[in-house]
Design a protein around this motif. Structure first.
Motif, mmCIF file in Angstrom:
data_model
loop_
_atom_site.group_PDB
_atom_site.id
_atom_site.type_symbol
_atom_site.label_atom_id
_atom_site.label_comp_id
_atom_site.label_asym_id
_atom_site.label_seq_id
_atom_site.Cartn_x
_atom_site.Cartn_y
_atom_site.Cartn_z
ATOM 1 N N VAL A 226 0.867 -1.146 -0.020
ATOM 2 C CA VAL A 226 0.031 0.096 -0.082
ATOM 3 C C VAL A 226 0.975 1.172 -0.172
ATOM 4 N N ALA A 227 1.978 1.312 0.780
ATOM 5 C CA ALA A 227 3.014 2.311 0.716
ATOM 6 C C ALA A 227 3.318 2.834 -0.786
ATOM 7 N N GLY A 228 3.799 1.752 -1.172
ATOM 8 C CA GLY A 228 4.182 2.079 -2.596
ATOM 9 C C GLY A 228 3.211 2.392 -3.683
ATOM 10 N N ALA A 229 1.848 1.963 -3.647
ATOM 11 C CA ALA A 229 0.816 2.085 -4.543
ATOM 12 C C ALA A 229 -0.334 3.041 -4.280
ATOM 13 N N ALA A 230 -0.047 3.697 -2.992
ATOM 14 C CA ALA A 230 -1.083 4.409 -2.330
ATOM 15 C C ALA A 230 -1.393 5.736 -3.503
ATOM 16 N N ASP A 231 -0.216 6.147 -4.029
ATOM 17 C CA ASP A 231 -0.339 7.458 -4.704
ATOM 18 C C ASP A 231 -1.179 7.010 -5.949
ATOM 19 N N PHE A 232 -0.742 6.157 -6.609
ATOM 20 C CA PHE A 232 -1.402 5.766 -7.561
ATOM 21 C C PHE A 232 -2.875 5.183 -7.594
ATOM 22 N N VAL A 233 -2.968 4.500 -6.633
ATOM 23 C CA VAL A 233 -4.401 3.899 -6.455
ATOM 24 C C VAL A 233 -5.459 4.880 -5.881
ATOM 25 N N GLY A 234 -5.002 5.607 -4.925
ATOM 26 C CA GLY A 234 -5.675 6.475 -4.164
ATOM 27 C C GLY A 234 -5.946 7.758 -5.024
ATOM 28 N N LYS A 235 -5.378 8.143 -6.132
ATOM 29 C CA LYS A 235 -5.844 9.284 -6.970
ATOM 30 C C LYS A 235 -7.095 8.760 -7.909
ATOM 31 N N ASP A 236 -6.928 7.440 -8.247
ATOM 32 C CA ASP A 236 -8.013 6.719 -9.116
ATOM 33 C C ASP A 236 -9.275 6.558 -8.356
ATOM 34 N N VAL A 237 -9.024 6.298 -7.067
ATOM 35 C CA VAL A 237 -10.222 6.013 -6.015
ATOM 36 C C VAL A 237 -11.062 7.185 -5.838
ATOM 37 N N GLU A 238 -10.453 8.402 -5.703
ATOM 38 C CA GLU A 238 -11.072 9.557 -5.559
ATOM 39 C C GLU A 238 -11.809 10.064 -6.756
ATOM 40 N N VAL A 239 -11.203 9.567 -8.005
ATOM 41 C CA VAL A 239 -11.823 9.875 -9.267
ATOM 42 C C VAL A 239 -13.148 9.067 -9.090
ATOM 43 N N VAL A 240 -13.187 7.858 -8.883
ATOM 44 C CA VAL A 240 -14.310 7.121 -9.047
ATOM 45 C C VAL A 240 -15.363 7.394 -8.046
ATOM 46 N N ARG A 241 -14.909 8.052 -6.678
ATOM 47 C CA ARG A 241 -15.824 8.359 -5.719
ATOM 48 C C ARG A 241 -16.705 9.731 -6.502
ATOM 49 N N ALA A 242 -15.831 10.614 -7.163
ATOM 50 C CA ALA A 242 -16.385 11.780 -7.565
ATOM 51 C C ALA A 242 -17.483 11.397 -8.720
ATOM 52 N N VAL A 243 -17.023 10.372 -9.545
ATOM 53 C CA VAL A 243 -17.920 9.891 -10.693
ATOM 54 C C VAL A 243 -19.269 9.455 -10.217
ATOM 55 N N ALA A 244 -19.223 8.573 -9.194
ATOM 56 C CA ALA A 244 -20.210 7.890 -8.311
ATOM 57 C C ALA A 244 -21.094 8.979 -7.826
ATOM 58 N N ALA A 245 -20.662 10.080 -7.244
ATOM 59 C CA ALA A 245 -21.565 11.035 -6.770
ATOM 60 C C ALA A 245 -22.011 12.136 -7.653
ATOM 61 N N GLU A 246 -21.350 12.216 -8.739
ATOM 62 C CA GLU A 246 -22.089 12.826 -10.002
ATOM 63 C C GLU A 246 -23.207 12.179 -10.546
ATOM 64 N N LEU A 247 -23.277 10.900 -10.487
ATOM 65 C CA LEU A 247 -24.154 10.062 -10.808
ATOM 66 C C LEU A 247 -25.485 10.023 -9.479
ATOM 67 N N GLY A 248 -25.262 10.466 -8.528
ATOM 68 C CA GLY A 248 -26.343 10.345 -7.426
ATOM 69 C C GLY A 248 -26.150 9.200 -6.387
ATOM 70 N N GLY A 249 -24.871 8.657 -6.221
ATOM 71 C CA GLY A 249 -24.775 7.803 -5.452
ATOM 72 C C GLY A 249 -23.459 7.525 -4.794
ATOM 73 N N ASP A 250 -23.086 6.380 -4.444
ATOM 74 C CA ASP A 250 -21.529 6.198 -3.762
ATOM 75 C C ASP A 250 -21.159 4.844 -4.005
ATOM 76 N N LEU A 251 -20.018 4.345 -3.543
ATOM 77 C CA LEU A 251 -19.532 2.992 -3.965
ATOM 78 C C LEU A 251 -19.827 1.909 -2.988
ATOM 79 N N GLY A 252 -20.782 2.308 -2.035
ATOM 80 C CA GLY A 252 -21.327 1.206 -1.320
ATOM 81 C C GLY A 252 -20.334 0.526 -0.423
ATOM 82 N N LEU A 253 -20.579 -0.812 -0.348
ATOM 83 C CA LEU A 253 -19.872 -1.684 0.376
ATOM 84 C C LEU A 253 -18.340 -1.501 -0.212
ATOM 85 N N LEU A 254 -18.278 -1.286 -1.563
ATOM 86 C CA LEU A 254 -16.815 -1.231 -2.122
ATOM 87 C C LEU A 254 -15.853 -0.419 -1.208
ATOM 88 N N ASP A 255 -16.825 0.986 -0.960
ATOM 89 C CA ASP A 255 -15.893 2.024 -0.349
ATOM 90 C C ASP A 255 -15.725 1.669 1.210
#
Length: 264
Positions: A226-255
């Protein structure tokens, strides 16, 4: 062979440029400083210092920068898309919102646009085996396919423009969630008296195996990976959270599971 413009010849982009040159494509790559120009020339490409020079006479322009904001800055605000010739194709490898590629295509209708985020690392690119998730029209793909085939395998065509980004975002949400599951699994293993390196190594051979588990096992701990990959994975997670919010929802159990793996 194609004339290719390239923006982002860094950690991921450099091996792409090297393989494009080896495949016989004529490559111009952006280098904003003398040192970066020298690095581009070492890859066998022509170094240029402006986005207009990247785009001039290019059949295909590839963008491989770090964030979605950088894609919008380069393509829309700094004028890369506007400098491209009618009929040329823009390929976006950066993981981001599907709307970014769609907005570029709507504003510059005389060029083709493909969203083609990647799954894998520099070593996969060097081997010509990086996975590409591709969205876009048949016409744009036909022009870009010889370029993408220089380093992409498999090239997965997934639907209209934006589909590649959508699949990559789901993929990375699942990836991050698996890190959370592995962290919980190692806690359970510790209570059962099994140390983490041995547990992770054993899981790679069982029915609970996963690609993420293999990565963690190679480093001996989930936290280390996680320490080595957090910057790359973390930025993409923030994007998918934002996209889900634009659609009126969230990531649910995934999040819930993602937070266990990466934190808030």
């Amino acid at each position: 062979m194609s004339a290719v413009g390239f923006v982002g010849a860094g950690r991921m982009g450099a091996p792409m440029v090297r393989r494009l040159v080896a495949a016989g494509h004529r490559v111009r790559a952006l280098g904003r400083t003398p040192d970066k120009c020298a690095a581009v020339r070492e890859l066998g490409a022509e170094a240029v210092t402006t986005l207009a020079d990247v785009a001039v006479n290019a059949d295909v322009v590839v963008v491989c920068v770090f964030t979605d904001d950088q894609v919008r800055q380069v393509c829309l605000h700094d004028g890369l898309a506007a400098a491209m010739a009618p009929g040329a194709t823009l390929v976006i490898h950066t993981t981001g919102s599907p709307r970014t590629a769609q907005s570029i295509a709507s504003e510059f209708g005389d060029i083709g646009v493909l969203d083609a985020p990647v799954s894998g690392g520099p070593h996969n690119i060097e081997a010509g085996a990086i996975t590409l998730f591709v969205g876009g029209s048949d016409e744009a793909y036909a022009r870009a396919e010889p370029v993408l085939a220089s380093y992409g395998d498999p090239i997965l065509r997934l639907g209209p423009l934006g589909a590649g980004q959508a699949v990559k975002l789901v993929n990375n949400a699942v990836f991050a969630a698996q890190l959370g599951l592995l962290r919980e699994a190692t806690r359970l293993g510790a209570r059962l008296g099994v140390d983490e390196p041995n547990l992770l190594r054993a899981l790679t051979h069982g029915s609970g195996a996963s690609r993420v588990g293999e990565f963690a096992a190679a480093g001996g701990s989930v936290a280390g990976f996680v320490a080595g990959a957090a910057d790359f994975v973390g930025k993409d997670v923030e994007v998918v959270r934002a996209v889900a919010a634009e659609l009126g929802g969230d990531l649910g159990l995934l999040d819930d599971v993602i937070r266990a793996g990466l934190g808030p």
